[in-house]
Design a protein around this motif. Structure first.
Motif, mmCIF file in Angstrom:
data_model
loop_
_atom_site.group_PDB
_atom_site.id
_atom_site.type_symbol
_atom_site.label_atom_id
_atom_site.label_comp_id
_atom_site.label_asym_id
_atom_site.label_seq_id
_atom_site.Cartn_x
_atom_site.Cartn_y
_atom_site.Cartn_z
ATOM 1 N N CYS A 694 14.588 6.578 -23.286
ATOM 2 C CA CYS A 694 13.213 6.270 -23.673
ATOM 3 C C CYS A 694 12.395 7.550 -23.836
ATOM 4 O O CYS A 694 12.565 8.519 -23.088
ATOM 5 N N GLN A 695 11.530 7.509 -24.800
ATOM 6 C CA GLN A 695 10.597 8.602 -25.038
ATOM 7 C C GLN A 695 9.172 8.104 -24.806
ATOM 8 O O GLN A 695 8.911 6.894 -24.721
ATOM 9 N N ARG A 696 8.290 9.082 -24.717
ATOM 10 C CA ARG A 696 6.899 8.736 -24.443
ATOM 11 C C ARG A 696 6.340 7.774 -25.504
ATOM 12 O O ARG A 696 5.589 6.851 -25.191
ATOM 13 N N LYS A 697 6.749 7.953 -26.761
ATOM 14 C CA LYS A 697 6.235 7.114 -27.847
ATOM 15 C C LYS A 697 6.737 5.677 -27.742
ATOM 16 O O LYS A 697 6.220 4.781 -28.425
ATOM 17 N N ASP A 698 7.764 5.422 -26.915
ATOM 18 C CA ASP A 698 8.283 4.067 -26.768
ATOM 19 C C ASP A 698 7.413 3.208 -25.871
ATOM 20 O O ASP A 698 7.684 2.010 -25.717
ATOM 21 N N SER A 699 6.424 3.778 -25.222
ATOM 22 C CA SER A 699 5.549 2.995 -24.350
ATOM 23 C C SER A 699 4.859 1.906 -25.159
ATOM 24 O O SER A 699 4.489 2.108 -26.313
ATOM 25 N N GLY A 700 4.694 0.753 -24.559
ATOM 26 C CA GLY A 700 4.012 -0.335 -25.250
ATOM 27 C C GLY A 700 4.360 -1.670 -24.639
ATOM 28 O O GLY A 700 4.922 -1.772 -23.537
ATOM 29 N N GLU A 701 4.046 -2.759 -25.378
ATOM 30 C CA GLU A 701 4.240 -4.123 -24.911
ATOM 31 C C GLU A 701 5.630 -4.607 -25.312
ATOM 32 O O GLU A 701 6.053 -4.430 -26.456
ATOM 33 N N VAL A 702 6.317 -5.224 -24.398
ATOM 34 C CA VAL A 702 7.639 -5.801 -24.638
ATOM 35 C C VAL A 702 7.517 -7.307 -24.422
ATOM 36 O O VAL A 702 7.008 -7.755 -23.390
ATOM 37 N N LYS A 703 7.996 -8.074 -25.425
ATOM 38 C CA LYS A 703 7.836 -9.529 -25.365
ATOM 39 C C LYS A 703 9.165 -10.185 -25.699
ATOM 40 O O LYS A 703 9.882 -9.745 -26.594
ATOM 41 N N ILE A 704 9.473 -11.263 -24.978
ATOM 42 C CA ILE A 704 10.640 -12.090 -25.272
ATOM 43 C C ILE A 704 10.148 -13.473 -25.675
ATOM 44 O O ILE A 704 9.216 -14.019 -25.072
ATOM 45 N N LYS A 705 10.771 -14.014 -26.713
ATOM 46 C CA LYS A 705 10.380 -15.317 -27.238
ATOM 47 C C LYS A 705 11.616 -16.221 -27.205
ATOM 48 O O LYS A 705 12.635 -15.902 -27.799
ATOM 49 N N LEU A 706 11.512 -17.328 -26.474
ATOM 50 C CA LEU A 706 12.598 -18.295 -26.336
ATOM 51 C C LEU A 706 12.219 -19.541 -27.136
ATOM 52 O O LEU A 706 11.112 -20.072 -26.986
ATOM 53 N N LYS A 707 13.172 -20.004 -27.947
ATOM 54 C CA LYS A 707 12.849 -21.107 -28.842
ATOM 55 C C LYS A 707 14.100 -21.964 -29.050
ATOM 56 O O LYS A 707 15.185 -21.448 -29.291
#
Length: 1329
Positions: A694-707
């Motif tokens: 991981c790099q600093r730019k990879d920071s952010g929101e992680v979401k999983i969607k189950l359908k």
């Protein structure tokens, strides 16, 4: 098929496509000229299909070089050629993925990759698969005897119109579709389903029949008969209408109209927005001038029963190409075609009084892109003449059809029709024969015929799942036919054989008469269909069981209602008897029987049956299992994941739910796919995401969607990657550069690395040396540093690094900073007078922009008397520390100027500009308003003002010492001063204005006490001279101009007008041609024709117009050339002493209406040419006074405005004189009578001369005695009128009219009179313009 590119890109630049949902990855940093990354022109669209049908994904791509298209899916592959077929449609330029015989496990997210050497574009589309209808096994196969009762209706639920329909759930049919199908005729099912994206609706018919039966029972309470229901359509006269034929039990029943669940008021007035027109039993609702705001879901209720539901949509569409008028012959086809701006599934085709459907007479087709719509009128007849309309939304296009009668075509059509009817009958008989043969073993011919008849009638026979009139499985051929064919199972006696499957329209097309007769009977049915002679069957179902859906863990309830409160019943699950010990609750409440399952499990999904006294009803309980996440697992997942740069981040989330499960991971709204640094592992109960390095730019929101097919759920986490900070930000600002210290500051890093900056590390290098010296660290809260260990005169460079818990950033290096160099500050602003008194003057100023690199320690203030050159210091006691000072060392009445200089550590800098002269005296009150403000003169760039001094009021207003003039353009809000210093005179000229611009103007009186109140004009002033009505100044302007063909025509018109006028040139009342050049100025206008032609002849009119008035001036321009000579001249002697000349016309006579002729004569004696006739507009002239014995020569000239033509010379003319011997014969004298009545030798001829030309009239007369000649105009004698020149020479009478005009038009007559009688000749004179 591969889903990714084969080669590893050097870079991966993510880009957004213009098409939403498409992600582009660029493999190179810069694209070569003419090359591009792949992109989608049209991306694949999400598709919903029935199990067992075909599914298609279509895409259109672009890019240079041409990209390669591949397909993939999230869960599985598309390598099997038997299941997945790809192809490229050359005509449509489409890449197609075809999935034959779709299965439930193929429901997934499919991806389309377009790849070339410069990048890759990815688009996704979802395939949804609807489960087909359950195929029930026959009762005989289960070993159970079939029961002789109907499957009952669903539990009746009256939907309140005040409540909205339930929202559409994922994977289910939209409730609006069911409502529309209930009210719509069967022929409209396909169109309505297509609008909702349902391509195969036959599996819905069972449930639809049940819902229709419920609705009919509900309607039967208030409606006696309901038929001819028509969905909403826009008519050719611009109204949206829907109608029905309805007979009410109570004519006073309330009829309500709802739109989207909200009551809509309506009236009987057709001019109102919503109206109802009732004719006998026909009800027509209409919407006047429908617009986008009228779109919605309309429902009509009688009391609380819904009788009609329709959906009105108003798409934003226009006709790119409208339908055109068509002409054809009888028995031929006519085609109307239109093109839309937006794709539509269908449009409305109609005539003036009715809409047209796709049937035998009319063929309606739509192109694949849904833009081109075509109507074909087959086998046209004369009766098909008329207007046809294409209606798209609320926009219409009209065209006419004209059919030409052809008697022979009618005979051909009659013969062809007879052949077609015979062929149809033969095909029908053959089909019936084939159906009977295919009925199967054990079915007799009679039984087969009975089953086929029942299927056609639409009662559903005795089979399972039979439809009321649709017959998907019409049942046993030999049953007694008592099943009603709705959603319930069967209740008939045991039959033999299987019923035939029926088509959608069998019940309508085959038995229209039966349907019409049975409409009322169908509404009153509440029990099984039995013959009229049948006995009472006992207890009946009032409402049967309904198919029910329930989620795992939720409560489910099945209920039905019998006609008897005392009847007992039993519940069965898949044929097994149920009791309360089986985990269910059985409740009996009077006639209502319920089965309750408190906590549903997957094995509770089954077919449940209720039996009572030989009657039974079945329904299916479907257990749904949407995705679920454990609360503890969700709490762990939502906690942020914090890792250091280069480490791996991992998320794990267990879940439960029905398969197949579609799992999608996203980061910052971008879907994640397996890659070198992305690992996704998914099982039936858990999904893991691992991001490596991981790099600093990879920071952010992680979401999983189950359908899955039952629902969707999401979970969100956050990734925080810790790293060293970025370098501090410049520029570095030097706060102080003194002899012994240097101080500077900078900005914190743009990215702190995820944790706070704790310290800044400072290094220094003396310019010219290579060594960097560490000066230490300072806290991260204050990004500034003061270096006190510097040598005067040397230059230094500094490096600054930021430190946090993860490491040290790169450095920020300053420019060279000098230490100890004398840098003086810049000049402050000019001092401003704050207040002035006779013993004190207060001034203020601003600090200099350039401080010289060090702090400002104070200021020096200097003063001098006006008119002297000596500046004296005011602050003898030391520098002034502030920017304001009160000077008390002043003399009353003296005029002073002040200036200020800044002082830093290096010394005093340059002084400022002196302030305005200020006089040491007590304040004066501002003056009042100026008086008598007036405008003395104006032009296009300036105007002059004059005013009088204010009339000062003692004690309230001071005396004016000067004046400011301010202007403001009418479109601006700010005033602008025309003079920077006050003027002392009471007049001023404002210069530099914009011509015809509008300004507000005001004058302000001022003195040293301040400005007075402004005095403005009541009205705005326009930058223009005083208004002048247009007038032409040159009194010698020509009104008639003759120009030789080929020469230049130049007309200069001088005028005077203000404001600047609008100038218009016309030729003969129309704008001048393009080859005419018009040049306008403020004082005149010029019309120029560089090379004139005869066609330029005409009357040119110039019109000068402004706001005051307008004037016009006409100039006649005649473009001509030297005339050509007339033709040969002939001589004729009609009367002795005269000769009549006649000649052929000049070739120019037709082109020049002013061309005329002149005649000259020469005799043998005088030998000189003399003009005997001029201004002749005819081709004949009589010359008098011809003496016998002399030879005469004549010449005829053509004459116009340019001059004379070469002459046409006549042959010589001579009358020889007969000389005989004088002989005297004496005869007996007889009296001779030589008298004769007057008569005309040559009568008057009609004349049509041009206006302004001379007119010459002649005639020749005789009579003895000589008659008296009188000329008349309109029966008024002209002989004494001096305006007419009348002559009579030897019987040739002439009259000349100079410059004829409209006043000379009339009838002219010559009257001859002597004692023997009278004679007259008349002619009409018309004047050409």
């Amino acid at each position: 098929m591969s889903s990714v590119a084969n080669k590893d890109p050097k870079v991966a630049i993510k880009k957004r496509s213009r098409v939403p949902g498409v992600i582009i990855t660029q493999y190179v940093e810069q694209l070569p000229p003419g090359k591009s990354t792949p992109d989608f022109t049209r991306k694949p669209m999400a598709t919903t299909v029935q199990e067992g049908k075909k599914a298609f994904f279509k895409a259109v791509v672009n890019g240079e070089p041409t990209p390669t298209v591949t397909w993939a899916r999230n869960n599985g592959n598309v390598e099997d050629p038997e299941k997945y077929k790809t192809r490229f449609d050359e005509r449509a330029r489409e890449h197609v993925l075809e999935i034959a015989n779709v299965k439930l496990d193929q429901a997934d997210t499919y991806k389309c990759f377009a790849t070339n050497e410069y990048g890759q574009a990815v688009s996704t589309a979802t395939l949804k698969v609807l489960e087909g209808g359950l195929k029930k096994k026959s009762k005989e196969a289960n070993g159970q005897p079939p029961q002789d009762f109907r499957a009952m209706l669903k539990k009746t639920v009256i939907v309140s119109r005040k409540r909205q329909l339930p929202p559409k759930k994922e994977g289910e049919i939209d409730p609006k579709l069911w409502e529309l199908l209930i009210s719509a005729p069967k022929k409209d099912y396909e169109k309505i389903c297509f609008d909702f994206g349902v391509t195969d609706f036959r599996w819905m018919l069972k449930r639809l029949n049940q819902m229709k039966k419920e609705r009919e029972d509900e309607q039967a309470k208030v409606v006696e008969n309901l038929s001819n229901v028509k969905q909403i359509e826009v008519t050719p006269h611009g109204r949206a209408e829907f109608s029905m034929d309805m007979t009410l039990w109570d004519p006073n029943s309330t009829i309500n109209l709802y739109k989207d669940g909200i009551l809509v008021p309506y009236t009987n007035d057709p001019n109102s927005k919503h109206s109802l027109k009732k004719t006998a039993t026909k009800y027509v609702f209409s919407i006047k001038d429908p617009g986008p705001e009228d779109a919605g879901f309309y429902q009509v209720d009688v009391e609380e029963a819904n009788v009609l539901t329709t959906d009105f949509s108003v798409p934003a569409v226009e006709f790119t190409s409208k339908i055109k008028d068509v002409k054809t012959s009888e028995c031929e086809d006519a085609v109307f075609q239109c093109v839309l701006s937006t794709p539509l599934n269908r449009i409305t085709w109609s005539k003036q009084d009715s809409s047209l459907d796709d049937e035998d007479k009319y063929e309606i087709t739509v192109s694949e892109d849904k833009l081109t719509h075509t109507l074909r009128v087959k086998d046209c007849e004369v009766a098909d003449n008329g207007a046809y309309y294409a209606i798209a939304g609320i926009t219409s296009s009209k065209a006419s059809l004209t059919v030409k009668a052809d008697p022979n075509a009618r005979k051909r059509r009659k013969a062809t029709k007879t052949e077609d009817d015979l062929a149809k009958k033969q095909a029908k008989l053959q089909k019936e024969k084939d159906d009977l043969e295919a009925d199967g073993e054990g079915q007799t011919e009679k039984g087969a015929a009975d089953a086929a008849a029942k299927a056609l009638v639409g009662d559903g026979g005795d089979g399972k799942d039979g439809k009321d009139g649709f017959g998907d499985d019409s049942g046993d051929g030999k049953g007694d036919g008592k099943g009603d064919g709705t959603d319930g199972k069967t209740d008939g006696d045991k039959g033999e054989g299987d019923g035939k499957k029926n088509l959608l329209t069998d019940g309508d097309d085959e038995n229209k008469k039966d349907d019409a007769a049975d409409k009322k009977k169908k509404r009153s049915r509440t029990g099984p269909l039995v013959p009229d002679t049948a006995k009472d069957r006992g207890v009946q179902f009032v409402s049967g069981l309904s198919d029910t859906d329930a989620n795992v863990g939720q409560r489910a309830e099945l209920s039905c209602k019998l006609s008897s409160d005392t009847s007992e019943g039993r519940w069965f699950k898949n044929g097994k008897l149920l009791t309360n010990k089986d985990g269910v609750t059985v409740i009996k409440d009077g006639a209502c029987h319920s089965l309750i399952i408190d906590c549903c499990k997957e094995d509770d999904a089954a077919v449940y049956r209720f039996e009572a006294e030989g009657r039974k009803s079945e329904a299916t309980l479907n257990i749904q299992d949407p995705p679920k996440i454990d609360a503890d697992a969700l709490g762990k997942f939502t906690k942020p994941v914090i890792v250091k740069a280069g480490e791996n981040a991992e998320w794990k989330l267990p879940f439960s739910g029905g398969a197949p499960m579609n799992i999608q991971w996203n980061k910052d709204d971008d879907e994640l796919f397996p890659a070198a640094n992305v690992k996704i592992d998914t099982s039936d109960t858990e999904s893991k995401l691992r991001l490596t390095k991981c790099q600093r730019k990879d920071s952010g929101e992680v979401k999983i969607k189950l359908k899955n097919e039952f629902g969707t759920t999401e979970a969100i986490s956050k990734l925080i990657v810790l790293d060293k900070p970025t370098p501090p930000q410049g520029p570095v600002d030097i706060m102080e550069s003194a002899v012994t210290s240097v101080e500077f500051k900078w900005k914190p890093p743009k990215d702190s690395g995820g944790c706070p900056v704790t310290n800044y590390m400072i290094e220094r290098q003396q310019v010219g040396r290579n060594k960097w010296t560490k000066l230490g660290e300072i806290p991260g809260s204050n990004p500034s540093y003061k270096d006190s260990d510097v040598d005067p005169g040397r230059r230094y460079s500094y490096r600054i690094r930021a430190r946090n818990a993860e490491g040290i950033s790169d450095y920020l290096q300053t420019e060279d900073i000098s230490a100890g160099v004398l840098r003086y500050p810049g000049a402050p602003s000019s001092p401003k007078v704050v207040s002035a008194f006779k013993d004190c003057i207060t001034l203020a100023w601003s600090s200099p922009c350039d401080t010289g690199g060090t702090k400002i320690v104070g200021y020096n203030l200097e003063k001098k008397k006006k008119g002297t050159n000596y500046w004296s210091l005011v602050n003898h006691e030391g520098p002034i520390t502030g920017t304001k000072c009160a000077v008390k060392d002043v003399i009353e009445g003296a005029a002073y100027e002040f200036r200020v200089s800044a002082i830093n550590l290096s010394g005093a800098g340059d002084p400022s500009m002196p302030c305005d002269t200020v006089i040491a005296r007590d304040p004066m009150k501002p003056p009042g308003k100026v008086t008598d403000l007036k405008l003395t003169s104006s032009d296009y760039t300036s105007f002059s003002l004059a005013w009088s001094k204010p009339k000062g009021m003692k004690g309230e207003e001071g005396e004016a010492q000067g004046y400011y003039v301010e202007i403001r353009p009418i479109e601006n809000l700010e005033w602008t001063r025309c003079n920077s210093t006050p003027i002392t005179r009471t007049s001023h000229t404002v210069l530099g204005l914009k011509a015809m611009a509008t300004y507000w103007v005001r004058v302000i009186a001022t003195n040293y006490g301040g400005d007075g109140e402004p005095q403005a004009f009541d009205k705005y002033i326009i930058a223009m001279p005083p208004p002048v009505r247009p007038k032409f100044k040159d009194h010698n302007m020509k009104t008639f101009v003759v120009v030789r063909s080929g020469n230049t025509v130049r007309l200069n018109i001088i005028f005077e007008a203000c404001p600047l006028p609008e100038i218009t040139w016309l030729k003969d009342g129309v704008p001048v041609p393009k080859h005419v050049t018009i040049t306008n100025s403020d004082k005149g206008s010029q019309m120029l024709i560089p090379t004139s032609e005869r066609s330029d002849t005409g009357i040119y009119t110039i019109t000068v117009k402004n706001i005051v008035g307008q004037e016009s001036f006409n100039v006649e321009v005649r473009v001509t050339d030297d005339p050509k000579p007339p033709g040969p001249v002939e001589l004729d002697e009609n009367i002795p002493g005269t000769v009549t000349l006649s000649w052929a016309s000049s070739p120019d006579e037709k082109r020049d209406d002013r061309l005329h002729y002149m005649i000259s004569k020469r005799d043998a004696v005088k030998r000189t040419w003399r003009t005997v006739g001029d201004n002749l507009f005819n081709n004949k002239f009589t010359v008098v006074n011809i003496l016998p014995g002399r030879e005469y020569n004549f010449r005829v000239f053509a004459k116009n405005d340019m001059g004379l033509s070469p002459p046409s010379v006549s042959p010589p003319f001579e009358t020889k004189k007969q000389r005989e011997k004088f002989k005297l014969n004496t005869r007996e004298r007889k009296p001779l009578d030589l008298e004769s009545p007057p008569s005309f030798i040559v009568r008057l001829k009609r004349r049509t001369p041009p206006e302004g030309y001379d007119c010459y009239m002649t005639c020749a007369v005789k009579g003895n005695p000589a008659p008296r000649v009188t000329w008349y105009r309109n029966n008024i004698s002209l002989n004494v009128n001096a305006n007419y020149y009348i002559t009579n020479v030897c019987g040739v009478c002439s009259m000349l009219i100079l410059k004829v005009g409209p006043k000379d038009i009339g009838e002219y007559k010559v009257m001859l009179e002597n004692k023997l009688g009278t004679s007259e000749s008349s002619m009409m004179l018309n004047v050409r313009e």
